[in-house]
Design a protein around this motif. Sequence first.
Motif, PDB file in Angstrom:
ATOM      1  N   LYS A   1       0.830  -1.204   0.000  1.00  0.00           N
ATOM      2  CA  LYS A   1       0.000   0.000   0.000  1.00  0.00           C
ATOM      3  C   LYS A   1       0.871   1.264   0.000  1.00  0.00           C
ATOM      4  CE  LYS A   1      -3.614   2.286   2.641  1.00  0.00           C
ATOM      5  NZ  LYS A   1      -4.078   2.494   3.986  1.00  0.00           N
ATOM      6  N   LYS A   2       1.951   1.252   0.772  1.00  0.00           N
ATOM      7  CA  LYS A   2       2.857   2.416   0.837  1.00  0.00           C
ATOM      8  C   LYS A   2       3.479   2.698  -0.529  1.00  0.00           C
ATOM      9  CE  LYS A   2       3.213   4.459   4.792  1.00  0.00           C
ATOM     10  NZ  LYS A   2       2.648   5.768   4.937  1.00  0.00           N
ATOM     11  N   ALA A   3       3.827   1.647  -1.260  1.00  0.00           N
ATOM     12  CA  ALA A   3       4.435   1.824  -2.582  1.00  0.00           C
ATOM     13  C   ALA A   3       3.461   2.512  -3.538  1.00  0.00           C
ATOM     14  CB  ALA A   3       4.874   0.471  -3.139  1.00  0.00           C
ATOM     15  N   PHE A   4       2.200   2.084  -3.523  1.00  0.00           N
ATOM     16  CA  PHE A   4       1.210   2.704  -4.399  1.00  0.00           C
ATOM     17  C   PHE A   4       0.916   4.142  -3.956  1.00  0.00           C
ATOM     18  CE2 PHE A   4       0.382  -1.770  -5.454  1.00  0.00           C
ATOM     19  CZ  PHE A   4       0.398  -1.684  -6.835  1.00  0.00           C
ATOM     20  N   GLU A   5       0.946   4.390  -2.646  1.00  0.00           N
ATOM     21  CA  GLU A   5       0.758   5.755  -2.140  1.00  0.00           C
ATOM     22  C   GLU A   5       1.897   6.669  -2.602  1.00  0.00           C
ATOM     23  OE1 GLU A   5       0.409   5.509   2.124  1.00  0.00           O
ATOM     24  OE2 GLU A   5      -1.561   4.540   2.022  1.00  0.00           O
ATOM     25  N   LEU A   6       3.123   6.148  -2.576  1.00  0.00           N
ATOM     26  CA  LEU A   6       4.264   6.947  -3.041  1.00  0.00           C
ATOM     27  C   LEU A   6       4.129   7.267  -4.519  1.00  0.00           C
ATOM     28  CD1 LEU A   6       6.988   8.333  -2.619  1.00  0.00           C
ATOM     29  CD2 LEU A   6       8.075   6.128  -3.064  1.00  0.00           C
ATOM     30  N   ARG A   7       3.728   6.278  -5.321  1.00  0.00           N
ATOM     31  CA  ARG A   7       3.557   6.545  -6.758  1.00  0.00           C
ATOM     32  C   ARG A   7       2.497   7.623  -6.982  1.00  0.00           C
ATOM     33  NH1 ARG A   7       1.802   2.061 -11.106  1.00  0.00           N
ATOM     34  NH2 ARG A   7      -0.210   2.331 -10.106  1.00  0.00           N
ATOM     35  N   ALA A   8       1.407   7.551  -6.233  1.00  0.00           N
ATOM     36  CA  ALA A   8       0.352   8.563  -6.367  1.00  0.00           C
ATOM     37  C   ALA A   8       0.877   9.945  -5.974  1.00  0.00           C
ATOM     38  CB  ALA A   8      -0.850   8.187  -5.516  1.00  0.00           C
ATOM     39  N   ARG A   9       1.647  10.014  -4.885  1.00  0.00           N
ATOM     40  CA  ARG A   9       2.196  11.301  -4.444  1.00  0.00           C
ATOM     41  C   ARG A   9       3.168  11.872  -5.479  1.00  0.00           C
ATOM     42  NH1 ARG A   9       3.154  12.915   0.757  1.00  0.00           N
ATOM     43  NH2 ARG A   9       1.127  11.954   1.085  1.00  0.00           N
ATOM     44  N   LEU A  10       4.004  11.009  -6.045  1.00  0.00           N
ATOM     45  CA  LEU A  10       4.940  11.475  -7.073  1.00  0.00           C
ATOM     46  C   LEU A  10       4.200  11.990  -8.302  1.00  0.00           C
ATOM     47  CD1 LEU A  10       7.679   8.704  -6.809  1.00  0.00           C
ATOM     48  CD2 LEU A  10       7.912  11.113  -6.150  1.00  0.00           C
ATOM     49  N   THR A  11       3.099  11.349  -8.639  1.00  0.00           N
ATOM     50  CA  THR A  11       2.283  11.808  -9.766  1.00  0.00           C
ATOM     51  C   THR A  11       1.699  13.183  -9.470  1.00  0.00           C
ATOM     52  OG1 THR A  11       1.783   9.517 -10.338  1.00  0.00           O
ATOM     53  CG2 THR A  11       0.338  11.205 -11.252  1.00  0.00           C
TER      54      THR A  11
ATOM     55  N   LEU B   1       7.119  19.840  -9.861  1.00  0.00           N
ATOM     56  CA  LEU B   1       8.241  19.736  -8.930  1.00  0.00           C
ATOM     57  C   LEU B   1       9.162  18.575  -9.289  1.00  0.00           C
ATOM     58  CD1 LEU B   1       6.431  20.453  -5.548  1.00  0.00           C
ATOM     59  CD2 LEU B   1       7.856  21.998  -6.898  1.00  0.00           C
ATOM     60  N   ILE B   2       8.627  17.644 -10.073  1.00  0.00           N
ATOM     61  CA  ILE B   2       9.419  16.506 -10.532  1.00  0.00           C
ATOM     62  C   ILE B   2       8.975  16.168 -11.951  1.00  0.00           C
ATOM     63  CG2 ILE B   2       7.823  14.801  -9.554  1.00  0.00           C
ATOM     64  CD1 ILE B   2      10.296  13.063  -8.883  1.00  0.00           C
ATOM     65  N   ASP B   3       9.931  15.777 -12.784  1.00  0.00           N
ATOM     66  CA  ASP B   3       9.635  15.359 -14.150  1.00  0.00           C
ATOM     67  C   ASP B   3      10.074  13.900 -14.276  1.00  0.00           C
ATOM     68  OD1 ASP B   3       9.112  15.145 -16.840  1.00  0.00           O
ATOM     69  OD2 ASP B   3      10.807  16.382 -17.474  1.00  0.00           O
ATOM     70  N   MET B   4       9.095  12.995 -14.293  1.00  0.00           N
ATOM     71  CA  MET B   4       9.386  11.562 -14.347  1.00  0.00           C
ATOM     72  C   MET B   4       9.211  11.035 -15.761  1.00  0.00           C
ATOM     73  SD  MET B   4       7.482  10.204 -10.889  1.00  0.00           S
ATOM     74  CE  MET B   4       5.862  10.738 -11.439  1.00  0.00           C
ATOM     75  N   GLU B   5      10.158  10.228 -16.169  1.00  0.00           N
ATOM     76  CA  GLU B   5      10.049   9.548 -17.447  1.00  0.00           C
ATOM     77  C   GLU B   5       9.226   8.270 -17.292  1.00  0.00           C
ATOM     78  OE1 GLU B   5      13.194   7.529 -20.510  1.00  0.00           O
ATOM     79  OE2 GLU B   5      13.704   9.475 -19.663  1.00  0.00           O
ATOM     80  N   ASP B   6       9.357   7.631 -16.124  1.00  0.00           N
ATOM     81  CA  ASP B   6       8.640   6.387 -15.866  1.00  0.00           C
ATOM     82  C   ASP B   6       8.534   6.189 -14.365  1.00  0.00           C
ATOM     83  OD1 ASP B   6       7.345   3.991 -16.397  1.00  0.00           O
ATOM     84  OD2 ASP B   6       9.146   2.898 -17.000  1.00  0.00           O
TER      85      ASP B   6
ATOM     86  N   PHE C   1       9.952   2.029  -8.603  1.00  0.00           N
ATOM     87  CA  PHE C   1      11.052   2.370  -9.495  1.00  0.00           C
ATOM     88  C   PHE C   1      10.674   3.663 -10.193  1.00  0.00           C
ATOM     89  CE2 PHE C   1      11.663  -2.042  -8.752  1.00  0.00           C
ATOM     90  CZ  PHE C   1      13.010  -2.309  -8.939  1.00  0.00           C
ATOM     91  N   VAL C   2      11.538   4.652 -10.094  1.00  0.00           N
ATOM     92  CA  VAL C   2      11.261   5.961 -10.689  1.00  0.00           C
ATOM     93  C   VAL C   2      12.442   6.354 -11.564  1.00  0.00           C
ATOM     94  CG1 VAL C   2      10.622   8.349 -10.231  1.00  0.00           C
ATOM     95  CG2 VAL C   2      10.098   6.593  -8.540  1.00  0.00           C
ATOM     96  N   LEU C   3      12.145   6.786 -12.774  1.00  0.00           N
ATOM     97  CA  LEU C   3      13.149   7.334 -13.665  1.00  0.00           C
ATOM     98  C   LEU C   3      12.890   8.832 -13.741  1.00  0.00           C
ATOM     99  CD1 LEU C   3      15.485   6.170 -15.269  1.00  0.00           C
ATOM    100  CD2 LEU C   3      13.977   5.938 -17.222  1.00  0.00           C
ATOM    101  N   VAL C   4      13.771   9.617 -13.143  1.00  0.00           N
ATOM    102  CA  VAL C   4      13.563  11.053 -12.968  1.00  0.00           C
ATOM    103  C   VAL C   4      14.429  11.834 -13.947  1.00  0.00           C
ATOM    104  CG1 VAL C   4      13.733  12.966 -11.334  1.00  0.00           C
ATOM    105  CG2 VAL C   4      13.097  10.706 -10.518  1.00  0.00           C
TER     106      VAL C   4
END
Length: 169
Positions: free
Chosen positions: A13-23, A30-35, A119-122
Amino acid sequence: MADLIAIAFDDQKKAFELRARLTELQKEYLIDMEDVVVVTKESDGKVKLHHAVDLTAAGAVGGGFWGLLIGMLFFNPLLGAAVGAGAGALSGYFTALGIDDDFMKKLGESLRPDGAAVFVLVRKVTGDKVIAALSDFAGTGKILRTSLNKDSEESLRALFEKQPTPTAS
């Protein structure tokens, strides 16, 4: 050049919450993610990849539109849409964007059962503001891999691997 960051969590659940926050942070520029991909390891040991965008579905929609348009030119829009959707879905399925799936699966094998990793590609990041926006994730994860410079990696480790401060009651 993009930087890779992989953060493991004991709780999916924490992993999906982090992905949502990064989105959300991406929408605020504030962040530009490629993936960004969440990798989960089920209790039976099976590793699954959860991409933010389903390329097969996106390809089918785009292919269907272009097939319909071309089909209208040749007086057979339904056949054109069907062929276009099929071709688009196939091209979407074989499109490899961002982080290598095999690399993520391999690293996902090292997760504990019912665990997950993000996994984040920034491409670009406003580091201090992103770290501040992720403060409620303090002490919840472990940095698996990064391609960041030493100072940036240590800032991430300080955030995700430190123990959260107890709140006064």
